[in-house]
Structure formats: structure tokens, C-alpha cells
Scaffold this motif. Structure first.
Motif, short mmCIF file in Angstrom:
data_model
loop_
_atom_site.label_atom_id
_atom_site.label_comp_id
_atom_site.label_asym_id
_atom_site.label_seq_id
_atom_site.Cartn_x
_atom_site.Cartn_y
_atom_site.Cartn_z
N ASP A 410 -22.82 -0.52 -5.72
CA ASP A 410 -21.87 -1.08 -5.13
C ASP A 410 -20.29 -0.82 -5.56
OD1 ASP A 410 -23.80 -3.05 -4.19
OD2 ASP A 410 -23.72 -4.73 -5.97
N ASP A 413 -19.89 2.25 -3.33
CA ASP A 413 -19.88 1.83 -1.95
C ASP A 413 -18.17 1.32 -1.95
OD1 ASP A 413 -22.02 2.43 -0.97
OD2 ASP A 413 -23.02 0.43 -1.29
N LYS A 414 -17.70 0.54 -2.77
CA LYS A 414 -16.16 0.11 -2.76
C LYS A 414 -15.30 1.18 -3.00
CE LYS A 414 -13.12 -3.14 -5.31
NZ LYS A 414 -12.93 -3.95 -6.26
N ALA A 417 -15.36 3.04 0.36
CA ALA A 417 -14.88 2.29 1.42
C ALA A 417 -13.09 2.27 1.32
CB ALA A 417 -14.88 0.90 1.42
N SER A 422 -14.00 1.25 5.35
CA SER A 422 -15.03 0.61 5.28
C SER A 422 -16.25 1.25 6.09
CB SER A 422 -14.82 -0.94 5.47
OG SER A 422 -14.22 -0.95 7.04
N LYS A 423 -17.40 0.93 5.61
CA LYS A 423 -18.42 1.21 6.35
C LYS A 423 -18.74 0.40 7.57
CE LYS A 423 -23.61 1.78 5.75
NZ LYS A 423 -24.67 1.58 5.03
#
Length: 631
Positions: A410, A413-414, A417, A422-423
Motif C-alpha cells: 500500500d 502504491d501511495k 501515485a 493515481s492509478k
């Protein structure tokens, strides 16, 4: 063949950033400018720990550095520097911050910065570049002026520009050369936070080190970087020095707090090392609370010992055998063909090597700094109070938390992003993939390859706008009416006929085997004689020989081989419509569902990628199709 200077200018390690500082004032005193710039840079970099080389400038006169060849520009007088950043890419961007700060506070100062990749500032802003930007055109077009990025656009395709011409354009029309806001924002975001960000990149920890090491780091904290790099890049010769520990014996160890960059801390922890017990290095059990401090201490001590041992034998200027920088430089010369494949030891080889050594010694910005000698001199000048250090060790503040070294999915991903945006949410269902694929296949391809269709706000590929061909042709004809030599005419029917004659391609008529219910492939036992009879045909009406198409032969041969297999049963079939004219006279015919078979294979490929990069995601991405585990 390249001379010594030719090779020196082009041979260096890939981890470098090169910077040039020009002045718009033709009467500027570069001596005073160098002093002013150095003061500002030192103020901004106070407390910063460089990985390998620090920010350093010299004055270059045109007469001192003439062009290497006829294709190289004769640069105007400027300040020049080169820094190797090693494993810490943050050094490169901190230099960009310094250059922006200098151009903001020194009137008329223009900076240019490049690395082994070229104009890396544009690489950072790649998502916002104009359509004309490519590596060849962008060379020498990117500059920093008044704390802003300036990109000089070309006036015609494939136009090159010199540094002097670029400086002139910035001098006369800086508003037109200023890069768009999106490019400015991309660079600003990358260097945002300095100089306050320096403290965020540091890590403080405990280390059980010899008293000499603790005293050195207290007197000059920046020595931590070369010590860590020396330990992590050690070789068998360096390990022999660590067994002796002549300058930093383990008997004087004290608990001390050391400060380093996060990059250096990660490097130090991830290099495994088990000290030789015979040297007196004893580590506590791994479950001990002091184990990490002891392990860091022995690694740092070995790093300092390696640095000091490398300066041995340098009292004589001709001895470079212990200089690792020279050996790396010499290997680079060999890779560039400087020694002309001469036998080592011959007279000509010795002459070339002697010239290379002389040039290496005289250009300290390219050579390995004599850190070991500086450490030895500083160590001899320090008064080391071992007992006082041990008393201070009882009240050391706790070390910094190093949980930043571990990152969850997580958190990753942050970070991605924040860095790349952002994805995007999946916006395509399984039923949309076939239509997207057809749109992509029908899209126009350019001379340099496939042009991925642009996506709409909803992620749907857009067809390029086209003008009316007749209108376009009329305008072209009108614009060229005064120049008949520039006109190009082509008979489309004649061209198509010529291509068909070359390929000699004729599509055979559909013939279905009514007895086949599954594969749809005919038996070819009787067709061999038919093919032979076709080859015996005479000439056509024009007297030209009618030959069998090679493609047709391949297709027939392939069908004959596949007719004995069950490959036809592996395809997904679709039921024909109730009153479909095309197949109304054929019983039990099940045409292949092309879209469904393509979709099946694409999804199987995507699943085998297990979430990583692969052919399926590379194909679907440009078409606006994004899948996740739920698709």
C-alpha cells in the motif's frame, strides 16, 4: 586515433552530472563570480553529505579548453563542474536545486546541466514535452535562468543549436524561451523542499567504533560517505588491510552516535560482513540489543582502514598502483581503444600509459580524491579522549527509527501515485476489448512505427482528424502551381496493378467440405494432381507466363498438414444466424469466433503475467484497456 585529452574528456563513470555556468555580462570578472557562486552554494549545502563528489566549480577559459574536434563548439568563458553521485541519485537533484538558487540570486547567470543520459531535466518532464522534442533536437536547448527552466524551440525540423546561439536567444527573448508551466512544475516538484529537506534525508544511529573513527566523524561528519563507499566496494586487497587494523584497532572502541544519509545507511546494512575473530572483532549474539551497533561499528572501522591503507606508497608521485581511481580510469582507456591493442610493456604502450598518468594526476576533478591522506593527517592532529567518549556514551539519545527501510504494498502504491499520478480505475469490460482491439488495428501507422491512438477523457481511443482528400489535394496543387518540378503524380490504378503483378496474389474461392463437421479442413489427396495440372497451364492472352503464387502454395501445404490434426476443434465457434445467406446451404457449419478467440488468448497472456509487465498489458495499455484481477 584519440589522444590522451580526447579520451579523458569522454571517459568517466556513468554516475556523473556535469554543469556549466555562463554569464550574460560580457565584462564579468569570473574570479569574483566564482567566489560569489561558491559562497552561495556552500550556504545552501551546509550539512549536506555528498555520496562521492561535492559541488565544485572551476573557471574555464576558451584558450584553456579548445574544441576537441571540428564538430565541437568553442564554448565561451564559463564556470564548470562535474560531480559523481554514485548510488545516491538525490545528489544530482540537489545540484539542480543549487543551480536554480544560483541563477535566482546572481544576476545574468545561466546554467546548463546534463548527465550521462543527456538533458535529464526533460526526461523528468517527459509527460509534458512539446511534439518536436526528441533527444537529438533537444541537445543544448535546456537551460536554467532566473530560477526557471528555459527550453529553446527549433525554428525548423532537425535544427541544431550552439550554446552561444542559445545564450543569445535567452538574452534577447527570455519570455519566449521560458518552458511551459507543466514542465516548470515537474522540475519544481522534484527539487521541492531544499534546503530543509536535507535533514529529512539523514539518519542517526549508534555505532560501536574505535575512538579514532569517532573523533574523525565528530571533527568532519562528511567523512562517513567515503568510508561507507570504500567498505561496500572493497576487494581482496582491502580485506587484507582490515585484518591488520593498524590505524583503528578494536581495543579502543566506544559507543558513539553517527549521522549519515539514508542511502549510506541502507548500503551499510545490506552489505554482509563477518569480521575475523583473530583481529579482535567480537560481535555479540544477534538477538542482543547492541548487535546492530557493533556490526555498524566494525563496518565503519573497516571503511576508514581501507581509505588510509590506499594512501600508502603515494609519497612518490609515480606510484599509482594503490590508486583505484587510476585503475578504473586505465580500464576505461582500454575499452575506448586508447592503447591501440598494443602489447603491454612495449615502448609505445609505455609512452601512452605515461601520458595518461600525467594527465590523470593533473586533473583532480576527474581522479579519485586522496581522502585517505586527508584522514591520516586529520587523525594525527586530533587529541582523542577515549575515557571522555565512554562517559558521553552513557547519555546518547536513542537512534532514529529505521522502519522507512521496509515498505508495504500500500505504501508503494501511495508513493507511485504521488510520483506518477493515481492509478486509473479499470474502465473496460471484457466485451469492450474486442472493439478496442479493432480500433487499434484500424489506426494509422506512421513511418517510424505504430502511432498509438490518443485517448479521450473516458480512456477511449480517438481516431485522428482527417481533412477531405480532394480539398487537401486541391490546396497542394494550388500551392505548387508555380513549381512543376515539385509536383508528384501517381496513377493509383497502375500502382495497384503493379503491386498485384509483383505479388501475384489471388484469393482462392471458398470451398467447404460438406462432410466435415468440426475442423472445416478439406482432404487434399486429389488436389495434388489438380495443382500439378495448374502448373502446366500455358501463357495468358498477353503472352506472359502464369505462375503459381508462393503464398497460395504455402497456404495449401499448411492446410494439408493441419487437415490430419484436431487443431480446428480448439477454436471457439459461434452459431450462424438463423437465415444467414452466406451459410444457409451448409449443414452443421460453425464459423470461428475470431473476436472471442483473440480475447481468450489475450486474457490468458495477461493472467500468466501475474500482475507484471508483459505483452498483453503492453498491447492493451495504449488502446485504453486496463485490467485488474476482477476483470
Amino acid at each position: 586515433m584519440a589522444t590522451v585529452r580526447d579520451v579523458l574528456e569522454n571517459v568517466r563513470e556513468d554516475d556523473f552530472v556535469e554543469y556549466f555556468l555562463f554569464s550574460l555580462d560580457p565584462a564579468v570578472d569570473f574570479g569574483n563570480l566564482l567566489t560569489r557562486v561558491t559562497e552561495l552554494a556552500d550556504q545552501q549545502s551546509q550539512g549536506y553529505i555528498w555520496q562521492k563528489d561535492d559541488f565544485k566549480l572551476i573557471h574555464r577559459n576558451p584558450s584553456d579548453f579548445p574544441p576537441i574536434n571540428d564538430n565541437q563548439e568553442h564554448l565561451p568563458s564559463h564556470l564548470y563542474g562535474v560531480t559523481h553521485y554514485g548510488e545516491n541519485i538525490e545528489d544530482e537533484w540537489f545540484i539542480v536545486h543549487l543551480l536554480l538558487h544560483l541563477t535566482k540570486n546572481v544576476p545574468g547567470l545561466i546554467a546548463r546541466v546534463v548527465d550521462s543520459d543527456g538533458e535529464f531535466l526533460l526526461i523528468e518532464a517527459a509527460d509534458h514535452l512539446p511534439s518536436w522534442a526528441d533527444p537529438d533536437v533537444c541537445e543544448q536547448r535546456v537551460y536554467l535562468f532566473r530560477n526557471e527552466v528555459h527550453v529553446i524551440p527549433p525554428t525548423k525540423p532537425d535544427e541544431t543549436i550552439t550554446v552561444a546561439e542559445a545564450l543569445g536567444k535567452i538574452r534577447t527573448s527570455s519570455q519566449t524561451t521560458k518552458a511551459p508551466d507543466l514542465i516548470q512544475k515537474a522540475i519544481e516538484t522534484r527539487v521541492n523542499g531544499y534546503p530543509d529537506k536535507i535533514q529529512d534525508l539523514l539518519h542517526q544511529t549508534h555505532a560501536f567504533v574505535p575512538a579514532g573513527v569517532a573523533a574523525l566523524l565528530r571533527a568532519k561528519p562528511s567523512l562517513i560517505a567515503p568510508a561507507v563507499v570504500a567498505f561496500c566496494h572493497r576487494d581482496p586487497i582491502d580485506i587484507r588491510a582490515c585484518r591488520a587494523m593498524r590505524y583503528f584497532p578494536p581495543e579502543t572502541r566506544v559507543m558513539s552516535q553517527v549521522k549519515m544519509t539514508r542511502c549510506l545507511y541502507a548500503m551499510l546494512l545490506h552489505h554482509k560482513y563477518q569480521p575475523d575473530r583473530r583481529t579482535g572483532w567480537h560481535l555479540p549474539p544477534q538477538n542482543s540489543s547492541n548487535y546492530m551497533a557493533h556490526l555498524i561499528g566494525v563496518k565503519l572501522a573497516c571503511g576508514f582502514e581501507i581509505l588510509v591503507s590506499q594512501c600508502k606508497g603515494k609519497d612518490t608521485p609515480d606510484d599509482l598502483e594503490n590508486d583505484k581511481g587510476w585503475h578504473r580510469y586505465r580500464q576505461s582507456l582500454m575499452d575506448k581503444g586508447y592503447f591501440k591493442d598494443l602489447l603491454e610493456g612495449c615502448k609505445e604502450h609505455q609512452r601512452l600509459e605515461s601520458e595518461a598518468k600525467e594527465y590523470y594526476r593533473n586533473h583532480t576533478m576527474y581522479s579519485q580524491p586522496t581522502t585517505g591522506q586527508a584522514i591520516l593527517d586529520l587523525l594525527n592532529s586530533l587529541e582523542i579522549d577515549v575515557e571522555g567518549m565512554r562517559r558521553e556514551a552513557e547519555s546518547l539519545p536513542p537512534p532514529d527509527d529505521d522502519s522507512w527501510m521496509e515498505i508495504s504494498a500500500d505504501d508503494l502504491d501511495k508513493i507511485l501515485a504521488e510520483r506518477y499520478g493515481s492509478k486509473p480505475k479499470p474502465n473496460s469490460s471484457v466485451s469492450d476489448i474486442s472493439s478496442h482491439l479493432n480500433t487499434f488495428l484500424n489506426h494509422v501507422s506512421g513511418l517510424e512505427g505504430v502511432e498509438h491512438p490518443k485517448l479521450s477523457k473516458d480512456g477511449v481511443p480517438l481516431r485522428p482528424k482527417r481533412t477531405n482528400k480532394k480539398t487537401k489535394n486541391t490546396e497542394s496543387s494550388t500551392s505548387n502551381c508555380d513549381d512543376d518540378n515539385n509536383r508528384i503524380s501517381m496513377d493509383q490504378e497502375a500502382f495497384s496493378c503493379a503491386v498485384n503483378n509483383i505479388l501475384d496474389f489471388s484469393v482462392p474461392e471458398d470451398s467447404w467440405d460438406l462432410e466435415s463437421e468440426e475442423s472445416g479442413m478439406s482432404s487434399y489427396e486429389d488436389e495434388v494432381e489438380m495443382d500439378l495440372s495448374r502448373k502446366k497451364l500455358g501463357r495468358n492472352n498477353d503472352g506472359r507466363k502464369k505462375s503459381q503464387s508462393e503464398l497460395k502454395q504455402y497456404m495449401d501445404q499448411m492446410d494439408r498438414e493441419l487437415s490430419t490434426t484436431t487443431l480446428g476443434q480448439s477454436f471457439i465457434k459461434k452459431q450462424p444466424k438463423a437465415m444467414e445467406d452466406s451459410f444457409s446451404d451448409i449443414e452443421n457449419f460453425e464459423p470461428v469466433d475470431i473476436d472471442m478467440n483473440a480475447l481468450k488468448n489475450i486474457l490468458a497472456s495477461y493472467q500468466s503475467q501475474m500482475g507484471g509487465a508483459g505483452p498483453a498489458s503492453n498491447l492493451l495499455g495504449p488502446m485504453g484497456v486496463r485490467l485488474d484481477e476482477t476483470d
